[in-house]
Write a protein that holds these residues in place. Structure first.
Motif, PDB file in Angstrom:
ATOM      1  N   SER A   4      -9.200 -25.912  34.138  1.00 48.05           N
ATOM      2  CA  SER A   4     -10.647 -25.726  34.713  1.00 48.05           C
ATOM      3  C   SER A   4     -10.548 -25.916  36.074  1.00 48.05           C
ATOM      4  CB  SER A   4     -11.642 -26.661  34.107  1.00 48.05           C
ATOM      5  OG  SER A   4     -12.881 -26.614  34.743  1.00 48.05           O
ATOM      6  N   LYS A  17     -13.155 -26.944  37.767  1.00 47.24           N
ATOM      7  CA  LYS A  17     -14.172 -27.886  37.969  1.00 47.24           C
ATOM      8  C   LYS A  17     -13.485 -29.241  37.440  1.00 47.24           C
ATOM      9  CE  LYS A  17     -17.721 -24.468  36.862  1.00 47.24           C
ATOM     10  NZ  LYS A  17     -18.695 -23.948  36.014  1.00 47.24           N
ATOM     11  N   SER A  55     -13.202 -18.126  40.044  1.00 46.80           N
ATOM     12  CA  SER A  55     -14.461 -17.967  40.596  1.00 46.80           C
ATOM     13  C   SER A  55     -16.007 -18.385  39.712  1.00 46.80           C
ATOM     14  CB  SER A  55     -14.681 -16.333  40.200  1.00 46.80           C
ATOM     15  OG  SER A  55     -14.824 -15.871  38.973  1.00 46.80           O
ATOM     16  N   GLY A  56     -15.715 -19.225  38.754  1.00 42.93           N
ATOM     17  CA  GLY A  56     -16.789 -19.876  38.374  1.00 42.93           C
ATOM     18  C   GLY A  56     -17.135 -19.193  37.195  1.00 42.93           C
ATOM     19  N   ASP A  70     -15.804 -21.746  32.415  1.00 42.67           N
ATOM     20  CA  ASP A  70     -15.401 -23.085  32.768  1.00 42.67           C
ATOM     21  C   ASP A  70     -14.169 -23.566  32.600  1.00 42.67           C
ATOM     22  OD1 ASP A  70     -18.450 -23.804  32.872  1.00 42.67           O
ATOM     23  OD2 ASP A  70     -18.659 -23.579  30.704  1.00 42.67           O
TER      24      ASP A  70
END
Length: 281
Positions: A141, A143, A208-209, A212
């Motif tokens: 991920s 994030k 790129s999002g 997740d």
């Protein structure tokens, strides 16, 4: 009939002509005879010959191995006059292209199935199929706070948008399915998974999002000028079938043989290993 003298004896001119023609014939046989190399020195001589004969090799490469293949190509080209052209794509797509006549010289697949099928169907140079790398699957991920090194995300995987490679085309997609199924999430997630054609697309979705997290090759997150942002979990091998990646020669040539010999060299194995793969012993 005219005659010539030699050592005091007289021979008909026709005999002299016969001897001359016979001598020329034997010389031609020596000139055109095929060159054979000894078993001990054969491979080295082939490599030396191929390295001095410039050729362009078109190599079809599984997407997960594209960055590593480029590093290998750069190292190989520094040792050889041959040039390497890398064509990246999913293993399944490359297989379809090959059986439909795509002009590739070598195929670096991400599995053993397609190379074996190509061998059975007569599309490869017999005896050239071998494993060059063993892939490692990670869940990554971009994030923070989603993936941890212990893999606790598996317990709540269905709470996130997860990207995987299409299991019909990409062996890493098959491995991802095995991991998800083992965590008892496949039935509820199969329709909501974000599918990419190959590992490169999965990486893009996560970076790129658009997702997740995603199941990608370890090489995807350590081969981009340092570790990718976020966090990743190296999935234990026991959770999926080993990803043995095999190479085959499709169009035999000195250059193709030379590159395959290089692929098994210690220099090549070092590059493959540092790129996040295991190498066959």
């Amino acid at each position: 009939m005219k005659a010539g003298k030699a050592d005091g004896n007289v021979y008909p001119l026709v005999v002299s002509n016969f001897i001359l023609r016979t001598t020329l014939f034997l010389v031609l046989i020596q000139i055109t005879a095929p060159v054979r190399v000894s078993a001990a020195g054969g491979q080295n001589e082939l490599r030396q010959t191929a390295s001095h004969q410039k050729a362009a090799l078109r190599i079809a490469v599984a997407s997960n191995f594209a960055l590593t293949a480029r590093a290998l190509a750069n190292d190989y080209e520094s040792q050889s006059a041959n040039r390497v052209v890398i064509i990246s794509g999913s293993t399944g797509k490359h297989y379809a292209q090959i059986i439909n006549g795509a002009p590739f010289d070598i195929f670096l697949a991400a599995d053993t199935l397609r190379p074996a099928l190509l061998e059975e169907e007569g599309f490869i140079d017999t005896g050239t199929r071998r494993t060059y790398a063993i892939g490692r699957l990670v869940l990554w991920s971009a994030k923070s706070g989603i993936v941890d090194e212990e893999g606790h995300i598996l317990e709540r995987l269905d709470q996130y948008r997860i990207a995987v490679a299409n299991e019909r085309l990409a062996p890493y997609g098959v491995a991802a399915r095995e991991v998800i199924s083992g965590a008892q999430h496949w039935n509820q997630m199969r329709d909501s998974l974000i599918r990419g054609e190959n590992i490169s697309q999965v990486y893009h979705f996560v970076a790129s999002g658009g997702a997740d997290a995603g199941f990608v090759a370890l090489s995807s997150v350590i081969n981009r000028g340092g570790d990718a942002p976020g966090a990743y979990w190296i999935i234990p091998q026991k959770l999926y079938t080993p990803i043995d990646q095999q190479a085959v020669i499709l169009r035999s040539s000195l250059a193709a043989i030379d590159f395959m010999a290089y692929l098994g060299s210690e220099d090549a194995k070092a590059i493959i290993s540092t790129s996040g793969y295991r190498v066959p012993q």
